[in-house]
Design an enzyme around this catalytic site. Structure first.
Site, PDB file in Angstrom:
ATOM      1  CE  LYS A  13      10.387  -8.976  -2.483  1.00  0.00           C
ATOM      2  NZ  LYS A  13      10.496  -8.596  -3.927  1.00  0.00           N
ATOM      3  NE  ARG A  88       3.940  -8.917  -6.695  1.00  0.00           N
ATOM      4  CZ  ARG A  88       4.472  -8.024  -5.866  1.00  0.00           C
ATOM      5  NH1 ARG A  88       4.116  -8.061  -4.594  1.00  0.00           N
ATOM      6  NH2 ARG A  88       5.334  -7.128  -6.281  1.00  0.00           N
ATOM      7  NE  ARG A 127      10.254   5.015   1.087  1.00  0.00           N
ATOM      8  CZ  ARG A 127      10.153   3.725   0.779  1.00  0.00           C
ATOM      9  NH1 ARG A 127      11.241   2.992   0.648  1.00  0.00           N
ATOM     10  NH2 ARG A 127       8.961   3.172   0.595  1.00  0.00           N
ATOM     11  NE  ARG A 161       6.714   6.404  -2.429  1.00  0.00           N
ATOM     12  CZ  ARG A 161       7.138   5.293  -3.014  1.00  0.00           C
ATOM     13  NH1 ARG A 161       7.468   5.312  -4.293  1.00  0.00           N
ATOM     14  NH2 ARG A 161       7.247   4.171  -2.345  1.00  0.00           N
ATOM     15  NE  ARG A 172       3.376  -1.439   0.255  1.00  0.00           N
ATOM     16  CZ  ARG A 172       4.533  -0.775   0.197  1.00  0.00           C
ATOM     17  NH1 ARG A 172       4.627   0.448   0.704  1.00  0.00           N
ATOM     18  NH2 ARG A 172       5.579  -1.341  -0.367  1.00  0.00           N
TER      19      ARG A 172
END
Length: 226
Positions: A13, A88, A127, A161, A172
């Protein structure tokens, strides 16, 4: 044009918001950028919300709405804007409708990026970042380092992370589904929301967005949107 771009984590996004706003010559309004601006200048965000932001938590609706309301009064949004990161929640969406109605305007379009949960987990959980600065980014599948666990550029240690772990990513996504997805329902009821696939090259996704808006397609190659 006044546009809202929505999408779950890992949908690309942020990348699409910047490209789409530039292609349409409208202002990109990102809540992340705004919060950093207010933190730097010590404005609007109270001690509580600064602490929440630095802890990776969502800023309260009240403060978020005030920040956006102030931003949309600036002259550079009069020719149009693309909202990224707001609203949101359904409460924020209704507040946005109210502030736009007060200025006798409304959103022209809402674009929702669609992507399967498994693909989001694949993109984010793979990642890896270098511990040295600048933190070069690799991916275990899409752009793996030559030597596992080591940065190709500086030889630094690569790490994942905590918020990129599969468990955190799924959490999430659950929050997005319960809090943000109803925003799409809200705008679909108004007849201004369109869903587009977030899969493929960056330019392919951008062209889908432009097609949904009835605009000219972008040219040139695009990288993988991972």
């Amino acid at each position: 044009m006044r546009i809202l771009l929505l999408g779950p984590p890992g949908a690309g996004k942020g990348t699409q918001a910047v490209l789409l706003a530039a292609h349409l010559s409208i202002r990109h309004v990102s809540t992340g950028d705004l919060f950093r601006e207010h933190l730097d200048h010590g404005t609007l965000l109270g001690q509580h919300d600064r602490a929440r932001l630095r802890a990776g938590l969502l800023v309260s609706d009240e403060v978020t709405i005030r920040v956006i309301q102030e931003r949309l009064t600036r002259a550079d949004t009069r020719g149009g804007f693309l909202l990224d990161g707001f609203p949101r929640s359904l409460a924020q969406a209704k507040a946005l409708d109210g502030m736009l109605a007060a200025s006798q305007s409304r959103l022209d379009a809402v674009l929702g990026l669609e992507i399967a949960e498994a693909e989001v987990v694949r993109r984010i959980a793979g990642r890896r970042l270098c511990r040295n600065e600048p933190a070069h980014i690799f991916h275990t599948e899409f752009s793996p380092p030559d030597v596992p666990g080591l940065c190709d550029i500086c030889g630094g240690e690569l790490y994942q992370r905590p918020d990129d772990s599969e468990a955190t990513v799924r959490q999430r996504l659950e929050v997005y589904g319960s809090e943000t997805a109803p925003v799409l329902d809200h705008y679909q009821a108004q007849g201004i929301a369109t869903m587009i696939s977030a899969l493929g090259q960056v330019t392919e996704v951008l062209n889908r967005a432009l097609l949904a808006l009835g605009k000219d397609r972008a040219g040139g190659p695009g990288g993988d949107d991972h």
